[in-house]
Write a protein that holds these residues in place. Structure first.
Motif, mmCIF file in Angstrom:
data_model
loop_
_atom_site.group_PDB
_atom_site.id
_atom_site.type_symbol
_atom_site.label_atom_id
_atom_site.label_comp_id
_atom_site.label_asym_id
_atom_site.label_seq_id
_atom_site.Cartn_x
_atom_site.Cartn_y
_atom_site.Cartn_z
ATOM 1 N N LEU A 1 7.977 -6.621 8.239
ATOM 2 C CA LEU A 1 6.823 -7.399 7.786
ATOM 3 C C LEU A 1 6.191 -6.623 6.655
ATOM 4 O O LEU A 1 6.004 -5.414 6.759
ATOM 5 N N SER A 2 5.844 -7.305 5.598
ATOM 6 C CA SER A 2 5.283 -6.632 4.438
ATOM 7 C C SER A 2 3.757 -6.617 4.483
ATOM 8 O O SER A 2 3.131 -7.603 4.867
ATOM 9 N N ALA A 3 3.187 -5.511 4.052
ATOM 10 C CA ALA A 3 1.754 -5.483 3.781
ATOM 11 C C ALA A 3 1.522 -6.377 2.569
ATOM 12 O O ALA A 3 2.387 -6.466 1.686
ATOM 13 N N PRO A 4 0.387 -7.068 2.516
ATOM 14 C CA PRO A 4 0.141 -7.967 1.389
ATOM 15 C C PRO A 4 0.333 -7.306 0.022
ATOM 16 O O PRO A 4 0.913 -7.918 -0.878
ATOM 17 N N ALA A 5 -0.101 -6.073 -0.130
ATOM 18 C CA ALA A 5 0.001 -5.398 -1.426
ATOM 19 C C ALA A 5 1.445 -5.072 -1.813
ATOM 20 O O ALA A 5 1.730 -4.803 -2.975
ATOM 21 N N ALA A 6 2.366 -5.105 -0.843
ATOM 22 C CA ALA A 6 3.762 -4.755 -1.127
ATOM 23 C C ALA A 6 4.675 -5.964 -1.247
ATOM 24 O O ALA A 6 5.886 -5.808 -1.406
ATOM 25 N N MET A 7 4.136 -7.158 -1.197
ATOM 26 C CA MET A 7 4.962 -8.377 -1.224
ATOM 27 C C MET A 7 5.859 -8.443 -2.467
ATOM 28 O O MET A 7 6.963 -8.963 -2.400
ATOM 29 N N GLY A 8 5.419 -7.935 -3.581
ATOM 30 C CA GLY A 8 6.219 -7.972 -4.799
ATOM 31 C C GLY A 8 7.310 -6.917 -4.838
ATOM 32 O O GLY A 8 8.287 -7.056 -5.578
ATOM 33 N N TYR A 9 7.153 -5.864 -4.048
ATOM 34 C CA TYR A 9 8.125 -4.766 -4.064
ATOM 35 C C TYR A 9 9.463 -5.160 -3.444
ATOM 36 O O TYR A 9 10.522 -4.864 -4.003
#
Length: 143
Positions: free
Chosen positions: A117-125
């Protein structure tokens, strides 16, 4: 000259060291870093921890729960902000996948399913790192 990064499966990562890299990575805002007993339990109950170290300094960690046969859930992926952009996160994911699937026979059968599950700030990574986005996940936290 960039120091060599040593990747390893560690069974006894120290709580303080884990909290420190969570803080240096920015992931601390989404983890209970002010509750060392809870962080310690998180480490004790994870059954796969892969680290990245530069001259002994913990610069990245992947903490996972897996059955070493069918699935692996990567619950924490943290890389020190000063070390980001060097492929450490991607390598930690590969090392985690490989360690979690070490007991699976290479017989052409179904590969290990690796999820996070991605943290919101890492969604683009994650798409940039080559991960496929899934549309079939559900959160049952508030059930």
């Amino acid at each position: 000259m960039q120091p060599n990064i040593l990747y390893a499966v560690e069974t006894r990562l120290r709580t303080a060291e884990f909290i420190d890299v969570l803080r240096r990575s920015g992931l601390a805002e989404r983890r209970p870093v002010d509750d060392p007993a809870r962080i310690d339990a998180m480490l004790r109950h994870a059954n796969l921890i892969v680290t990245a170290r530069a001259e002994g300094l913990l610069v990245g960690v992947a903490r996972a729960v897996t059955d070493f046969s069918f699935c692996c859930y990567l619950s924490d992926l943290a890389v020190d902000k000063a070390w980001q952009g060097r492929g450490i996160g991607r390598r930690l994911m590969r090392e985690t996948r490989d360690a979690a699937s070490r007991d699976i026979a290479d017989d052409g059968g179904r590969p290990l399913r690796c999820l996070l599950l991605s943290a919101p700030a890492a969604m683009g990574y994650y798409p940039k790192a080559g991960l496929a986005r899934l549309e079939n996940a559900f959160d049952f936290t508030n059930l």
